[in-house]
Design an enzyme around this catalytic site. Structure first.
Site, PDB file in Angstrom:
ATOM      1  N   ARG A   1      62.577  46.471  18.609  1.00 52.74           N
ATOM      2  CA  ARG A   1      61.318  46.044  17.990  1.00 52.74           C
ATOM      3  C   ARG A   1      61.489  45.793  16.497  1.00 52.74           C
ATOM      4  O   ARG A   1      60.530  45.365  15.847  1.00 52.74           O
ATOM      5  CB  ARG A   1      60.275  47.147  18.167  1.00 52.74           C
ATOM      6  CG  ARG A   1      59.198  46.841  19.225  1.00 52.74           C
ATOM      7  CD  ARG A   1      58.309  48.045  19.285  1.00 52.74           C
ATOM      8  NE  ARG A   1      57.026  47.851  19.881  1.00 52.74           N
ATOM      9  CZ  ARG A   1      56.751  48.115  21.160  1.00 52.74           C
ATOM     10  NH1 ARG A   1      57.704  48.491  21.978  1.00 52.74           N
ATOM     11  NH2 ARG A   1      55.530  47.979  21.604  1.00 52.74           N
TER      12      ARG A   1
ATOM     13  N   ARG B   1      48.831  46.835  16.457  1.00 55.31           N
ATOM     14  CA  ARG B   1      50.073  46.600  17.201  1.00 55.31           C
ATOM     15  C   ARG B   1      50.491  45.130  17.111  1.00 55.31           C
ATOM     16  O   ARG B   1      51.669  44.818  17.015  1.00 55.31           O
ATOM     17  CB  ARG B   1      49.905  47.044  18.664  1.00 55.31           C
ATOM     18  CG  ARG B   1      49.866  48.569  18.788  1.00 55.31           C
ATOM     19  CD  ARG B   1      49.225  49.044  20.071  1.00 55.31           C
ATOM     20  NE  ARG B   1      49.922  48.634  21.253  1.00 55.31           N
ATOM     21  CZ  ARG B   1      49.359  48.565  22.472  1.00 55.31           C
ATOM     22  NH1 ARG B   1      48.096  48.871  22.630  1.00 55.31           N
ATOM     23  NH2 ARG B   1      50.064  48.208  23.489  1.00 55.31           N
TER      24      ARG B   1
ATOM     25  N   LYS C   1      55.238  41.841  29.629  1.00 53.09           N
ATOM     26  CA  LYS C   1      56.625  42.334  29.725  1.00 53.09           C
ATOM     27  C   LYS C   1      56.760  43.391  30.815  1.00 53.09           C
ATOM     28  O   LYS C   1      57.728  43.403  31.571  1.00 53.09           O
ATOM     29  CB  LYS C   1      57.094  42.927  28.379  1.00 53.09           C
ATOM     30  CG  LYS C   1      57.080  41.945  27.225  1.00 53.09           C
ATOM     31  CD  LYS C   1      57.672  42.538  25.954  1.00 53.09           C
ATOM     32  CE  LYS C   1      56.963  43.771  25.415  1.00 53.09           C
ATOM     33  NZ  LYS C   1      55.569  43.514  24.961  1.00 53.09           N
TER      34      LYS C   1
ATOM     35  N   ARG D   1      45.721  53.389  29.026  1.00 53.94           N
ATOM     36  CA  ARG D   1      46.472  53.878  27.875  1.00 53.94           C
ATOM     37  C   ARG D   1      45.552  54.148  26.698  1.00 53.94           C
ATOM     38  O   ARG D   1      44.646  53.361  26.425  1.00 53.94           O
ATOM     39  CB  ARG D   1      47.518  52.841  27.470  1.00 53.94           C
ATOM     40  CG  ARG D   1      48.742  52.896  28.315  1.00 53.94           C
ATOM     41  CD  ARG D   1      49.671  51.743  28.024  1.00 53.94           C
ATOM     42  NE  ARG D   1      49.986  51.569  26.610  1.00 53.94           N
ATOM     43  CZ  ARG D   1      50.899  50.711  26.172  1.00 53.94           C
ATOM     44  NH1 ARG D   1      51.572  49.979  27.031  1.00 53.94           N
ATOM     45  NH2 ARG D   1      51.148  50.581  24.890  1.00 53.94           N
TER      46      ARG D   1
END
Ligand code: AMP
Length: 215
Positions: free
Chosen positions: A88, A172, A13, A161
């Site tokens: 989300r 996640r 994305k 990250r």
């Protein structure tokens, strides 16, 4: 033109929303990036969300909805925006519908990047970005032209990250399937959901996006 990119973490994305921003002159609204900037700045919001993000859990709907409301109503979003990482949850999607209505705006396309879970962990654990300009790279799929030098700004500093590690990634992914995947039928019933093959190469995915936007 207002777009949402949907897909699990590691689907691409971020890469594709950079391309859409540059190609169509849209504002990229990546909630993960906004939260990471807040966390790095040490603001109250940043301090609050830092641990939540590191654990792979979701930040509360209230915080996210208020954050995105400000972005969408800003003059810099007037030419259109790409939402990457928002909504989300169904509550976020419903709130987005309401705020777009209030602003007299609409969603043109919601585009799903379809990728099998099996390849996501590898994609995520290999990714890193330029510490100066944020350009994204990958150990295997997207190396800078000159090793150790950012293609976009020439910086030699890179970072990874904190939440891109195997155990957080599986949390996640679970969160994606439980909380975010229900948005697919939500947008499908509105007739604005399109899908692209997120497992194709970067240029091929961009080509598929271009075809959708041209139709
Ligand atoms: P991302 O960069 O999109 O993978 O987001 C990184 C992290 O930021 C997520 O794992 C969440 O903790 C938080 N986050 C980003 N966007 C949202 C959102 N729309 N709702 C809740 N949490 C979010």
């Amino acid at each position: 033109m207002n777009l949402i990119l949907l897909g699990p973490p590691g689907a691409g994305k971020g890469t594709q929303s950079d391309w859409l921003r540059d190609t169509y002159n849209l504002r990229k609204l990546a909630t993960g990036d906004i939260l990471r900037e807040a966390a790095a700045s040490g603001s109250d919001l940043g301090n609050h969300v830092k641990e939540i993000m590191a654990s792979g859990k979701l930040v509360s709907d209230d915080i996210m909805i208020n954050l995105i409301r400000e972005c969408i109503s800003a003059p810099s979003s007037a030419n259109g925006f790409i939402l990457d990482g928002f909504p989300r949850t169904l509550a976020q999607a419903e709130a987005l519908d309401t705020m777009l209505k209030e602003e007299g705006k609409k969603l043109n396309h919601v585009i799903e990047l379809e990728v099998d879970d099996a390849i996501l962990v590898g994609r995520i654990s290999g990714r890193y970005s330029c510490a100066k300009c944020g350009a994204g790279y990958h150990d295997d799929y997207r190396k800078p032209a000159k090793v150790g030098v950012c293609d976009s700004c020439g910086s030699v500093e890179f970072s990874r990250r904190e939440d891109d590690n195997a155990s957080t990634v599986s949390k996640r992914l679970e969160g994606y399937h439980a909380m975010t995947a229900p948005l697919l039928p939500y947008y499908e019933t509105r007739g604005i959901l399109k899908s692209v093959d997120g497992m194709a190469g970067i240029d091929e995915v961009s080509r598929q996006l271009k075809a959708i936007l041209a139709a």
